[in-house]
Design a protein around this motif. Sequence first.
Motif, mmCIF file in Angstrom:
data_model
loop_
_atom_site.group_PDB
_atom_site.id
_atom_site.type_symbol
_atom_site.label_atom_id
_atom_site.label_comp_id
_atom_site.label_asym_id
_atom_site.label_seq_id
_atom_site.Cartn_x
_atom_site.Cartn_y
_atom_site.Cartn_z
ATOM 1 N N PHE A 1 -0.734 85.963 -15.013
ATOM 2 C CA PHE A 1 -0.386 86.504 -16.325
ATOM 3 C C PHE A 1 1.099 86.344 -16.560
ATOM 4 N N ILE A 2 1.440 85.894 -17.772
ATOM 5 C CA ILE A 2 2.838 85.794 -18.169
ATOM 6 C C ILE A 2 3.049 86.803 -19.292
ATOM 7 N N LEU A 3 3.999 87.686 -19.079
ATOM 8 C CA LEU A 3 4.238 88.735 -20.068
ATOM 9 C C LEU A 3 5.427 88.353 -20.946
ATOM 10 N N VAL A 4 5.188 88.298 -22.270
ATOM 11 C CA VAL A 4 6.267 87.971 -23.197
ATOM 12 C C VAL A 4 6.772 89.266 -23.827
ATOM 13 N N ALA A 5 8.095 89.422 -23.829
ATOM 14 C CA ALA A 5 8.692 90.651 -24.345
ATOM 15 C C ALA A 5 9.667 90.329 -25.455
ATOM 16 N N GLY A 6 9.830 91.265 -26.368
ATOM 17 C CA GLY A 6 10.864 91.133 -27.394
ATOM 18 C C GLY A 6 12.213 91.478 -26.782
ATOM 19 N N PRO A 7 13.307 91.061 -27.438
ATOM 20 C CA PRO A 7 14.622 91.374 -26.899
ATOM 21 C C PRO A 7 15.009 92.800 -27.286
ATOM 22 N N GLY A 8 16.048 93.304 -26.690
ATOM 23 C CA GLY A 8 16.552 94.613 -27.117
ATOM 24 C C GLY A 8 15.887 95.749 -26.376
ATOM 25 N N GLU A 9 16.645 96.838 -26.296
ATOM 26 C CA GLU A 9 16.188 97.981 -25.516
ATOM 27 C C GLU A 9 14.901 98.589 -26.060
ATOM 28 N N GLU A 10 14.731 98.535 -27.387
ATOM 29 C CA GLU A 10 13.564 99.205 -27.968
ATOM 30 C C GLU A 10 12.244 98.575 -27.516
ATOM 31 N N HIS A 11 12.284 97.349 -27.011
ATOM 32 C CA HIS A 11 11.046 96.708 -26.558
ATOM 33 C C HIS A 11 10.726 96.997 -25.100
ATOM 34 N N VAL A 12 11.671 97.591 -24.392
ATOM 35 C CA VAL A 12 11.479 97.792 -22.953
ATOM 36 C C VAL A 12 10.264 98.683 -22.626
ATOM 37 N N PRO A 13 10.084 99.808 -23.351
ATOM 38 C CA PRO A 13 8.914 100.632 -23.018
ATOM 39 C C PRO A 13 7.601 99.883 -23.165
#
Lengths: 347, 315
Positions: free
Chosen positions: A239-251
């Motif tokens: 599995f590859i997890l794609v995340a948005g940038p910025g602290e608000e996406h961390v949770p």
Amino acid sequence: MRRSLLVVVGSGGVGKTTLAAAIGLASARRGHDTLVMTFDPSLRLKDSLGVGDEARAQEVEVAAGTRGRLCASLLDARQTFDRLVQRYAPDPAARDRILANRFYDHLSGSLAGVLEYMAVERLFEVAREGRYDRVVLDTPPTRQALDFLEAPQRIVDFLDSGARRIALKPWFDEHGRLRGASRLGLIGRNIEAFLDRIVGLELLRDMAEFFQAFGPLYEGFRTRAAEVQSLLRAPGTGFILVAGPGEEHVPDTMFFARKLGEAGLRLGPVVVNRVHPKELGSVDGEDEAARLLRWLAERDRRGLAALRSLLAGRHRLVEVPLLPEEPADFASLGDLAGLLDVLLDGS
Amino acid sequence: MKAGRADGKPVGSLLEELGRRQLLVVTGKGGVGKSVVAATLGRLLAQRGRRVLLLEVDPRESLHQLLGVDPSGGEVVEAGGGLSLQNLPPRRVLDDVVREHLRLAPLVRRVLNSPVYHHFVDGAPGLKELAVLGHVQRLVQGWGGRRRGHTDLVVLDAPATGHSVSLLAAPRVTAGVIPHGPFGHMATELAELVADPVRCGVVAVTLAEEMPVQETLELLDLLRGRLSRDPQLVVVNGLYPRLAPRRQGASRRNGVELAVRRRRVNDAELARLREHWRGPLAELPMLPLDRGRELVSALAPLLEEALADRVEGRP
């Protein structure tokens, strides 16, 4: 190489589809025959890959000029569902009964959850045929992380629940009247009237007919749901997890990572997409625009730092910079593929 | 609200016009700032004297952070200024329906603990959507008249999964499958509520980028095709700033060039959106603020200004 499956997951709007296409391109460049299964690519991306609506019915080869073949398919719930019925129905009469059923029509076309289920069904077909070295699976946008992967089990459970068991009993006689009601005389007619008032006999008739017609397919559903579950946990699957940038996406990102772990699924690298470059931090000027650009660069640094410390070296963190435009042609997808090639190491 | 015109049709700002409804459904793809817009809209309407309930249906609470209050945990939380917040996952709504209908505690326990119930609730298509809308309807209509008027307006932060139109279409689909009986009636009533632009408003939130705009255009088509209605407002969020023209001879650094090109994409996508959507459209800039209460406070006057145009209301 052994066959592998890469599942690209992440919240909606983080750019999974584009990254899945770029990973597919990187894989084909390495000389591996690759299929990218995707849900909803942008028109520009479809255009430049030369993938039209015909990819809903079958895989389409992309003229990418790579060493390995690159194919793409679009997932379409209704079409996959129909195809499944056509393939597995025991005889043409049963097939026509299902396809013409009003309940089926509503179930397959217009409601949530079915798309996810169908994606998994399609994945199963492709995996079994084994025509590709690697399959890159884009997943539909969900906030509940693994809705998509749990969909098969949920639908099997639903079919398995009381609703199905009750509906499978031959409730209606050949005249379309409630079986038993005619034997019971006046009371029977009262029961029938009561049910008609509550949900409508029409619905019960449709449902009973649907479940009966579906009966022969049902065991197949259950078997495939189980096989897909084991495919997702197989050694060749990552599995590859794609995340948005910025602290608000961390949770959100950590939530996905935790859920994957709990489900026993193997999370590989985490890709942080659309990161504002550091240089923005050194923009001169005191106007609002300059302040905003500095803030964006700083926000994305904060996000990366937070994520890095939370992942604590357990997963590789790959940073993809924000590009002037969303990559949609071979040249820009190729650049992205270069950045993402590392994701294929060890998969 | 505002005085009527000669022909009797009330005239007010677009914001006032939105506030006359019982339900505002704020929809949009994940990551476009839908919740921020819902919270800002809720604040503004509450400031205008409406008793507004912001309803969140995502089991993972986040709206409370935007209002600076504690998580709701299912309860109604006062957020000050006539605004309140409730987080109610659909599952909880359905459990409440079971409690209400069965009344007897042991019976309720048996049903709620039964695996058949769980599977049915999880798997039955459209059921959760219907439950959420049913809950909204009861909120704005009050319980048997006693709590009528407790909430004037519900602002629903619609789930970001898939096309939000599935939430709005669920009653009609269900009404099609179940034409009669109490469920059928409920579905029919809700379908009418959702289709009625006088009672229910739809606010579509998007970014001026290709995919979000494409999905917004699809949403407009689906709303027209399946519900025979338009949204009341499209909000374009997170616009990059327009940078001052380059000084003679000064070269732009990479980062600035990036922002300039991003704004160019914004402008092109705005133009594409406007080509297909001639109705009200509000533009909101990207602000150098973290997601939170300050962001909502900073966006509120900007959104208010964007919605200050006077529109002809419905009689």
